[in-house]
Design an enzyme around this catalytic site. Sequence first.
Site, mmCIF file in Angstrom:
data_model
loop_
_atom_site.group_PDB
_atom_site.id
_atom_site.type_symbol
_atom_site.label_atom_id
_atom_site.label_comp_id
_atom_site.label_asym_id
_atom_site.label_seq_id
_atom_site.Cartn_x
_atom_site.Cartn_y
_atom_site.Cartn_z
ATOM 1 C CG HIS A 209 64.798 -86.664 -94.326
ATOM 2 N ND1 HIS A 209 64.557 -87.512 -93.272
ATOM 3 C CD2 HIS A 209 65.225 -85.492 -93.793
ATOM 4 C CE1 HIS A 209 64.843 -86.885 -92.144
ATOM 5 N NE2 HIS A 209 65.253 -85.668 -92.429
ATOM 6 C CD GLU A 452 66.531 -83.745 -84.462
ATOM 7 O OE1 GLU A 452 65.786 -83.488 -85.410
ATOM 8 O OE2 GLU A 452 67.723 -84.041 -84.613
ATOM 9 C CG ASP A 476 63.503 -86.406 -86.409
ATOM 10 O OD1 ASP A 476 62.940 -87.420 -86.853
ATOM 11 O OD2 ASP A 476 64.513 -85.911 -86.930
ATOM 12 C CB CYS A 523 65.229 -75.725 -88.245
ATOM 13 S SG CYS A 523 65.755 -77.174 -87.312
#
Length: 585
Positions: A209, A452, A476, A523
């Site tokens: 992240h 995910e 993920d 996404c």
Amino acid sequence: MTFSIHGLAVARGIAIGRAVLVASSRVDVAHYFIKPEQVQSELERLAEARNAVCVELQSLHDNLPKDSPPELSAILEVHLMMLQDTMMVDGVKGWIKDRLYNAEWALTSQLDVVARQFDEMDDPYLRERKGDLEQVVERILRHIKGMATVLPQVNIKRNQQPRQQDLQLGDMDVPLVLVAHDLSPADMLQFKQSVFTGFVTDVGGKTSHTAIVARSLDIPAVVGARTASQLIRQDDWIIIDGDAGVVIVNPSPIILAEYGFKQRQAQVERERLSRLRHTPSVTLDGQRIELLANIEMPEDAPAALDVSAVGVGLFRSEFLFMGREGALPDEEEQYDAYKRAVDGMKGLPVTIRSVDIGADKPLDRTAKDETHLNPALGLRAIRWSLADPAMFLTQLRAILRAAAHGQVHLLIPMLAHAREIKQTLALLDKARQQLDARGVVFGPVKVGAMIEVPAAALSVKMFLRYFDFLSVGTNDLIQYTLAIDRADESVAHLYDPLHPAVLRLVADVIAECRAQGKSVSVCGEMAGDPTLTRLLLGLGLRSFSMHPTQILAVKQEILRADTTKLQAWAEQVLASEDPALLMGA
Ligand code: PEP
Ligand code: MG
């Protein structure tokens, strides 16, 4: 001496500047620039803390029980001496006066300088005194922390950035590049509005992240550079090659000139791409492709509109929850943030993802999750929300209320089980009832699930029975399919979006949604990688969500693509053992 360090390329482009080292400390240290007129008060703040520590240590020393070991008294004396050490004291003052670092940052920077000198000492006894110095600095930091609330923090923000001439920094009239062992996603977000022109961190993977936020800043960054923060020194000139994942330290004039040229070329390319801002996103064969934005804060909405995103496909709401030392935002605060995002998008849809805390997104920036053996597989995302229904209901109510102001979609992360789906939808109903009972206005929301976890991808039919739309979180999905910690640089070479198993899962989810006429988008970072655009189009994807900074490069690929030809090619890629080999075909 010139040398280079290799890491992972996460955000494209070239940055050239002086290194600003953010030293790691056991105490959470704020890093910000002060204004020149605050130097005096910052020095006083430091002196106050130092004096307080002095008094504390002296009193400890004077009141030692008679039977305490003599070493204890000697250690306290050493610590007291270190407090007066001119190299330490003058050095810290220097960082504050010349560099306008806040006191905490100045202290840890000087600690870094002096600690290196201790490391180089031959005498093992003296070498070990480094630990004492660290303890003394930590004591001062703790004292400053106690006082910190009295003094406002002044971050250099783009919109309130002092002009360089105001800063009177002389030597600092140069771009600054941040070098750190690790930065939490929350730190990174704070730097979003800072003056740094590039980042290097020792740890992290391509889709950690921290890397994702770095990418959203659109400035060159290299993560996973392992020993960078030890090898690079304050003020070193460095080049960050964000395309190659290389950091060049103390480059020679020839290398500098070469990278200066590359930097100008990248700027030209950026300007060329910016001409595509208003070009409709349509393939050569007339397929309209939806380009949505991923955002972290409501303030990111203008950047999304600027590149003509047709909505927000992923608002990572957890960034509202992070870096607040565990104090969660209440309903009003969340409602205000979601409403600002909705207003900011001026009538375009906003997909708000319920909070995805856990794994490499801890609530508190200093809190590395050491209590769980494998936090990425632990209480994360929807699992965290369902474990605290009061917190989740608060968020759901805030989202429903924001939906009264525009088109809002609710997206749920990391679902795998039917019972999680049912619990989530039941809580959503309950949130509506609670608002009804309070007589509060709220709006309709479409509800979607993130795919995910491989289990979710393999149960897509079941998901489609409950949800209006799906969004594939490839970051993920890759992590969990390949059992690769996305934030761990030591296995980064195995993190592979083109692994046949990953492609198969993505392809099947898209195909099933299309067959049932349900919307599906991607996404994860795959959606923003222009080298994968043709493949995703070939797999039938018509909706992509990515950081605004990536939209134009992907749009360029879309404008050049003919989906009628891509489908057969995508089938071949899917069937291949080594899809990467066919990607150029
Ligand atoms: C993903 O996993 O692909 C995703 C978009 O969510 P995040 O990166 O926030 O985990
Ligand atoms: Mg995810």
